[in-house]
Scaffold this motif. Structure first.
Motif, PDB file in Angstrom:
ATOM      1  N   LYS A 191       0.836  -1.199   0.000  1.00 29.38           N
ATOM      2  CA  LYS A 191       0.000   0.000   0.000  1.00 29.38           C
ATOM      3  C   LYS A 191       0.873   1.253   0.000  1.00 29.38           C
ATOM      4  N   ASP A 192       0.317   2.353  -0.474  1.00 32.19           N
ATOM      5  CA  ASP A 192       1.001   3.637  -0.346  1.00 32.19           C
ATOM      6  C   ASP A 192       1.359   3.864   1.118  1.00 32.19           C
ATOM      7  N   GLY A 193       2.572   4.355   1.347  1.00 33.21           N
ATOM      8  CA  GLY A 193       3.017   4.615   2.713  1.00 33.21           C
ATOM      9  C   GLY A 193       3.729   3.448   3.364  1.00 33.21           C
ATOM     10  N   ASP A 194       3.695   2.265   2.735  1.00 38.74           N
ATOM     11  CA  ASP A 194       4.487   1.151   3.257  1.00 38.74           C
ATOM     12  C   ASP A 194       5.977   1.507   3.184  1.00 38.74           C
ATOM     13  N   GLU A 195       6.769   0.866   4.026  1.00 35.82           N
ATOM     14  CA  GLU A 195       8.141   1.309   4.256  1.00 35.82           C
ATOM     15  C   GLU A 195       9.182   0.402   3.600  1.00 35.82           C
ATOM     16  N   ILE A 196      10.198   1.050   3.046  1.00 34.34           N
ATOM     17  CA  ILE A 196      11.366   0.362   2.504  1.00 34.34           C
ATOM     18  C   ILE A 196      12.590   0.855   3.264  1.00 34.34           C
ATOM     19  N   ILE A 197      13.287  -0.049   3.935  1.00 31.53           N
ATOM     20  CA  ILE A 197      14.515   0.350   4.638  1.00 31.53           C
ATOM     21  C   ILE A 197      15.633   0.473   3.623  1.00 31.53           C
ATOM     22  N   THR A 198      16.353   1.590   3.691  1.00 32.19           N
ATOM     23  CA  THR A 198      17.346   1.915   2.669  1.00 32.19           C
ATOM     24  C   THR A 198      18.531   2.637   3.302  1.00 32.19           C
ATOM     25  N   THR A 199      19.510   2.946   2.485  1.00 33.23           N
ATOM     26  CA  THR A 199      20.711   3.633   2.944  1.00 33.23           C
ATOM     27  C   THR A 199      20.691   5.098   2.532  1.00 33.23           C
ATOM     28  N   PRO A 200      21.215   5.991   3.362  1.00 44.08           N
ATOM     29  CA  PRO A 200      21.350   7.387   2.949  1.00 44.08           C
ATOM     30  C   PRO A 200      22.623   7.649   2.150  1.00 44.08           C
ATOM     31  N   LEU A 207       5.936   4.972  -1.714  1.00 40.82           N
ATOM     32  CA  LEU A 207       6.399   4.224  -0.565  1.00 40.82           C
ATOM     33  C   LEU A 207       7.309   5.126   0.268  1.00 40.82           C
ATOM     34  N   LYS A 208       7.583   4.739   1.483  1.00 43.66           N
ATOM     35  CA  LYS A 208       8.341   5.601   2.390  1.00 43.66           C
ATOM     36  C   LYS A 208       9.747   5.054   2.596  1.00 43.66           C
ATOM     37  N   PRO A 209      10.775   5.820   2.208  1.00 43.07           N
ATOM     38  CA  PRO A 209      12.146   5.403   2.525  1.00 43.07           C
ATOM     39  C   PRO A 209      12.440   5.609   4.007  1.00 43.07           C
ATOM     40  N   VAL A 210      12.899   4.558   4.650  1.00 42.11           N
ATOM     41  CA  VAL A 210      13.306   4.624   6.056  1.00 42.11           C
ATOM     42  C   VAL A 210      14.805   4.384   6.089  1.00 42.11           C
ATOM     43  N   ILE A 251      12.894  -1.867  11.617  1.00 40.06           N
ATOM     44  CA  ILE A 251      11.783  -2.677  11.113  1.00 40.06           C
ATOM     45  C   ILE A 251      10.522  -2.422  11.927  1.00 40.06           C
ATOM     46  N   THR A 252       9.409  -2.171  11.224  1.00 45.15           N
ATOM     47  CA  THR A 252       8.100  -1.979  11.851  1.00 45.15           C
ATOM     48  C   THR A 252       7.096  -2.892  11.159  1.00 45.15           C
ATOM     49  N   ASN A 253       5.838  -2.808  11.574  1.00 46.48           N
ATOM     50  CA  ASN A 253       4.809  -3.625  10.922  1.00 46.48           C
ATOM     51  C   ASN A 253       4.440  -3.107   9.536  1.00 46.48           C
ATOM     52  N   LYS A 254       5.050  -1.988   9.134  1.00 46.70           N
ATOM     53  CA  LYS A 254       4.819  -1.455   7.785  1.00 46.70           C
ATOM     54  C   LYS A 254       6.007  -1.702   6.850  1.00 46.70           C
ATOM     55  N   PHE A 314      19.671 -12.579   5.629  1.00 47.86           N
ATOM     56  CA  PHE A 314      19.157 -13.344   6.766  1.00 47.86           C
ATOM     57  C   PHE A 314      18.023 -12.580   7.462  1.00 47.86           C
ATOM     58  N   ILE A 315      18.203 -11.281   7.631  1.00 51.30           N
ATOM     59  CA  ILE A 315      17.166 -10.455   8.268  1.00 51.30           C
ATOM     60  C   ILE A 315      15.888 -10.470   7.445  1.00 51.30           C
ATOM     61  N   CYS A 316      16.032 -10.385   6.133  1.00 52.50           N
ATOM     62  CA  CYS A 316      14.852 -10.429   5.259  1.00 52.50           C
ATOM     63  C   CYS A 316      14.086 -11.734   5.426  1.00 52.50           C
ATOM     64  N   LYS A 317      14.800 -12.825   5.502  1.00 45.48           N
ATOM     65  CA  LYS A 317      14.144 -14.126   5.691  1.00 45.48           C
ATOM     66  C   LYS A 317      13.481 -14.189   7.071  1.00 45.48           C
ATOM     67  N   LYS A 318      14.158 -13.683   8.073  1.00 42.35           N
ATOM     68  CA  LYS A 318      13.654 -13.718   9.444  1.00 42.35           C
ATOM     69  C   LYS A 318      12.332 -12.956   9.578  1.00 42.35           C
ATOM     70  N   TYR A 319      12.219 -11.810   8.897  1.00 43.92           N
ATOM     71  CA  TYR A 319      11.036 -10.965   9.033  1.00 43.92           C
ATOM     72  C   TYR A 319      10.114 -11.031   7.808  1.00 43.92           C
ATOM     73  N   ASN A 320      10.380 -11.964   6.906  1.00 40.43           N
ATOM     74  CA  ASN A 320       9.555 -12.134   5.703  1.00 40.43           C
ATOM     75  C   ASN A 320       9.486 -10.837   4.882  1.00 40.43           C
ATOM     76  N   LEU A 321      10.652 -10.267   4.611  1.00 36.62           N
ATOM     77  CA  LEU A 321      10.759  -9.036   3.826  1.00 36.62           C
ATOM     78  C   LEU A 321      11.400  -9.344   2.476  1.00 36.62           C
ATOM     79  N   LYS A 322      11.113  -8.519   1.491  1.00 35.35           N
ATOM     80  CA  LYS A 322      11.767  -8.641   0.192  1.00 35.35           C
ATOM     81  C   LYS A 322      13.140  -7.980   0.259  1.00 35.35           C
TER      82      LYS A 322
END
Length: 389
Positions: free
Chosen positions: A77-86, A101-104, A123-126, A147-155
């Protein structure tokens, strides 16, 4: 003073071989998508052993396409979060905003790659995915992020703009036997750049490699405006069939045969060229390892890195002084990159990643390309040391 101008990055082309490859397109009368683009996709799959490859017009297009496809196929959904690097080129994070989407931003460690500890705290529920950037060709922490992606079911989205020819070690069958494999197997989608100064240089183009066939097929259609049958397949399927349908809003992101013709030649020499880049990097490391005013950005498995960049850090109060001294001696290094939270677009996040903020003010990229000789490296290191003495 050395009269030779030494730039930070410069491509090398086997000119006659490249012109001959382009000539085939001109003689065939087919310079657009198809023909050479399909050849290049097939050869890239063979080289990387990745299951799917789609040739596109830039890495930036590929980043957007990756997020567009993953959002559609996973009901983000719009506003869902993607963890990224600055600490990256701005297109990495712009691509997230393209899809609402929201860069975190998570912090980096001294490899300049995402710090797994910082990532896990964000990591949050979004959270839906993590965007890993292999800056300079460095794969440090990539396995931990996977490994973190697998642990939290993230792409896992791998921005491999600098990683053409970066390999890593794979543990076979949970044993002590390790084999080399090209980066990309650990991610859901990997995007490479073949821009003008990259290790595999064209004028501008890239490759997007999805793990899922469903994602790949959707990306292929969306890269050609959502049209369900491209011009080449309509023209060369035996009998010309003009009719097609459009069942999605797509983009004009397809690659063309001229760029693919250049890329096919470049790919033949990629391993050889990267081997020389590693030799240059090793020479820099030998000459600078004991010079305390300089901190070298170390690569994980340096013998397997593409070594697109050789980066150092100097005290931020002295960086401008060093750069100016280089310019006076006909050496033109670079800075990769500015902390993206310094930009107006992302300033609300400024101060959230202290390491990235500090390193951004300290970084210098020393010249590294195929026209640099080992004598040039000696000269560059001498000038660097003189600038800080």
């Amino acid at each position: 003073m050395n009269m030779k101008k030494i730039n930070v990055l410069k491509p090398k082309f086997r000119i006659q071989e490249t012109l001959d490859s382009i000539r085939e397109c001109l003689e065939k009368g087919w310079t657009g998508m198809g023909y050479k683009t399909e050849q290049f996709e097939n050869e890239w799959c063979k080289y990387t052993d990745l299951p799917h490859s789609l040739f596109i017009n830039s890495n930036t297009s590929g980043l957007h396409l990756a997020l567009n496809v993953l959002k559609k196929n996973n009901n983000w959904k719009d506003g869902d979060e993607i963890i990224t690097t600055p600490l990256t080129f701005i297109s990495t994070n712009h691509s997230i905003k393209y899809e609402n989407l929201k860069p975190v931003f998570a912090d980096v460690d001294d490899s300049l790659c995402l710090d797994p500890v910082s990532v896990e705290k964000k990591i949050t529920n979004k959270t839906r995915a993590i965007m890993f950037v292999g800056i300079g060709g460095n794969s440090k922490n990539l396995a931990s992020i996977s490994f973190i992606c697998k642990k939290y079911n993230l792409k896992l989205i791998l921005d491999a703009a600098h990683m053409a020819g970066t390999f890593t070690m794979k543990n076979q069958y949970e044993s002590l036997i390790f084999t080399e494999e090209h980066v990309g197997h650990e991610s859901d989608v990997t995007i490479f750049s073949f821009q003008a100064v990259k290790n595999l240089a064209t004028a501008d183009s890239g490759m997007i490699c999805f793990k899922s066939k469903e994602d790949h097929n959707l990306a292929k259609k969306l890269s050609w405006l959502g049209i369900n049958k491209d011009t080449y397949s309509r023209s060369y399927s035996g009998t010309y069939k003009w009719k097609y349908d459009v069942d999605d809003i797509g983009f004009k992101y397809n690659g063309n045969s001229i760029m693919a013709a250049m890329g096919l030649v470049q790919l033949k020499y990629l391993d050889e060229d990267n081997l020389y880049r590693r030799k240059i990097a090793s020479q820099y490391s030998d000459l600078l390892s004991d010079f305390k005013p300089v901190k070298i950005v170390e690569h994980y498995l340096p013998e397997l890195s593409s070594r697109h960049l050789f980066q150092i850090r100097v005290d931020k109060s002295k960086r401008d002084q060093v750069l100016e001294y280089f310019y006076k001696h006909n050496i033109y290094p670079g800075v990769h990159y500015i902390d993206n939270t310094n930009y107006v677009m992302y300033r609300e996040n400024n101060g959230t990643c202290p390491n990235a903020h500090l390193y951004s003010d300290e970084l210098i990229t020393l010249p590294i390309h195929l026209d640099i000789s080992l004598e040039d490296v000696n000269y560059i290191c001498k000038v660097l040391k003189d600038s800080l003495s």
